[in-house]
Design a protein around this motif. Sequence first.
Motif, PDB file in Angstrom:
ATOM      1  N   VAL A   1       0.834  -1.198   0.000  1.00 58.12           N
ATOM      2  CA  VAL A   1       0.000   0.000   0.000  1.00 58.12           C
ATOM      3  C   VAL A   1       0.871   1.252   0.000  1.00 58.12           C
ATOM      4  O   VAL A   1       0.648   2.188  -0.774  1.00 58.12           O
ATOM      5  N   GLY A   2       1.885   1.279   0.862  1.00 63.74           N
ATOM      6  CA  GLY A   2       2.731   2.454   0.973  1.00 63.74           C
ATOM      7  C   GLY A   2       3.460   2.793  -0.308  1.00 63.74           C
ATOM      8  O   GLY A   2       3.592   3.973  -0.667  1.00 63.74           O
ATOM      9  N   GLY A   3       3.944   1.777  -1.005  1.00 66.00           N
ATOM     10  CA  GLY A   3       4.649   2.026  -2.261  1.00 66.00           C
ATOM     11  C   GLY A   3       3.758   2.674  -3.302  1.00 66.00           C
ATOM     12  O   GLY A   3       4.143   3.650  -3.965  1.00 66.00           O
ATOM     13  N   PHE A   4       2.538   2.131  -3.449  1.00 63.49           N
ATOM     14  CA  PHE A   4       1.595   2.755  -4.372  1.00 63.49           C
ATOM     15  C   PHE A   4       1.252   4.173  -3.917  1.00 63.49           C
ATOM     16  O   PHE A   4       1.107   5.081  -4.723  1.00 63.49           O
ATOM     17  N   ALA A   5       1.100   4.357  -2.595  1.00 56.36           N
ATOM     18  CA  ALA A   5       0.745   5.675  -2.075  1.00 56.36           C
ATOM     19  C   ALA A   5       1.806   6.717  -2.414  1.00 56.36           C
ATOM     20  O   ALA A   5       1.475   7.854  -2.775  1.00 56.36           O
ATOM     21  N   VAL A   6       3.070   6.350  -2.298  1.00 57.14           N
ATOM     22  CA  VAL A   6       4.146   7.285  -2.646  1.00 57.14           C
ATOM     23  C   VAL A   6       4.035   7.684  -4.112  1.00 57.14           C
ATOM     24  O   VAL A   6       4.050   8.882  -4.452  1.00 57.14           O
ATOM     25  N   GLU A   7       3.920   6.699  -4.988  1.00 61.42           N
ATOM     26  CA  GLU A   7       3.878   6.997  -6.421  1.00 61.42           C
ATOM     27  C   GLU A   7       2.643   7.814  -6.788  1.00 61.42           C
ATOM     28  O   GLU A   7       2.716   8.768  -7.576  1.00 61.42           O
ATOM     29  N   LEU A   8       1.485   7.448  -6.248  1.00 59.85           N
ATOM     30  CA  LEU A   8       0.258   8.170  -6.559  1.00 59.85           C
ATOM     31  C   LEU A   8       0.283   9.583  -5.996  1.00 59.85           C
ATOM     32  O   LEU A   8      -0.224  10.524  -6.612  1.00 59.85           O
ATOM     33  N   ALA A   9       0.886   9.753  -4.807  1.00 60.61           N
ATOM     34  CA  ALA A   9       1.001  11.076  -4.223  1.00 60.61           C
ATOM     35  C   ALA A   9       1.872  11.987  -5.092  1.00 60.61           C
ATOM     36  O   ALA A   9       1.542  13.161  -5.319  1.00 60.61           O
ATOM     37  N   VAL A  10       2.973  11.448  -5.563  1.00 58.71           N
ATOM     38  CA  VAL A  10       3.863  12.234  -6.421  1.00 58.71           C
ATOM     39  C   VAL A  10       3.135  12.635  -7.707  1.00 58.71           C
ATOM     40  O   VAL A  10       3.296  13.759  -8.205  1.00 58.71           O
ATOM     41  N   LEU A  11       2.306  11.725  -8.241  1.00 59.74           N
ATOM     42  CA  LEU A  11       1.526  12.051  -9.439  1.00 59.74           C
ATOM     43  C   LEU A  11       0.534  13.181  -9.169  1.00 59.74           C
ATOM     44  O   LEU A  11       0.110  13.874 -10.092  1.00 59.74           O
TER      45      LEU A  11
END
Length: 312
Positions: A160-170
């Motif tokens: 979850v955290g990995g996706f959250a980082v990438e989606l947040a940056v987007l």
Amino acid sequence: MRAVVVRRFGGPEVLELVEVPVPEPGPGQVRIRVEAATVNPVDAVTRSGVLAGAGLMAPRDTVGVGWDVAGTVDLVGPGVTGFAAGDRVIGLRDRLDVPLGAYADHLVLDAVAVAPAPAGVPAAEAATLPLNGLTAVQALDLLGLPAGATLLVTGAAGAVGGFAVELAVLRDLRVVALAGAGDAAAVRALGAEWFVPRDAADPAAAVRALVPGGVDGVLDAALLGVTALGAVRNRGAFVAVSAGAAPLGLRGVRVEQVWVAADGAALAELSALAERKALTLRVAGTHPLEGAADAHRRLAGGGLRGRLVLLP
């Protein structure tokens, strides 16, 4: 067909591989021939009885296991127009009160819980997207931070955290990633601007040293609770990704709990991102369907980067 079910709660040994009739799709539903089903922590707490004990599951004789699926549509029910037999899809089974889950040869889902699979992506990788990706995007939606805001993601090296980082940056957010010391390079590669090791003596103080006054929001994928709350500014926002992990909203902090819901439209957007390599899909290992218990034992051992996947 074969399916993995639970008829008594306990350790991995209670996972049973049984023969059951092939399910038939009803109106608005599709049947998927399962090619991959992800093993998630929620499967372990379902199997153990924790969810039933918390009142999140109604009593039933047989409990299905598995939320994430990747596979091929082989039959559509009445009224379905968006999918046809032969379509490669991913989907999320978000109901706990059903006797069959994604650990099976076939799975019936509402068509609105399904999306096209990312083209060119193996089923094992595609299956890691629905539950964890939707949890991350729905948590970010709850936070509602504007572009340029600062966000702490705990458990940033996890699924979850990995996706959250990438989606947040987007979304043009500035991310502080909290993870194991050995994960610094990995989370920076996902787009994190700052890094805090999870074994820091005072994680909140470490975050505030990087972002004076505290971050605008926290997405708590590591379930740190009040420990992470100290990193957020007064009247900021905090979202917990697991029941019981949400702290009290001290200092006017808005605290939310994300309860993931199947959403085919949002999943289609995530699939498109994965197709163009804007999201990182990580498989920690694969097991056959009959190896579900072994996969649960491996999950319990911890230390995984990515998800284990069952291949029926």
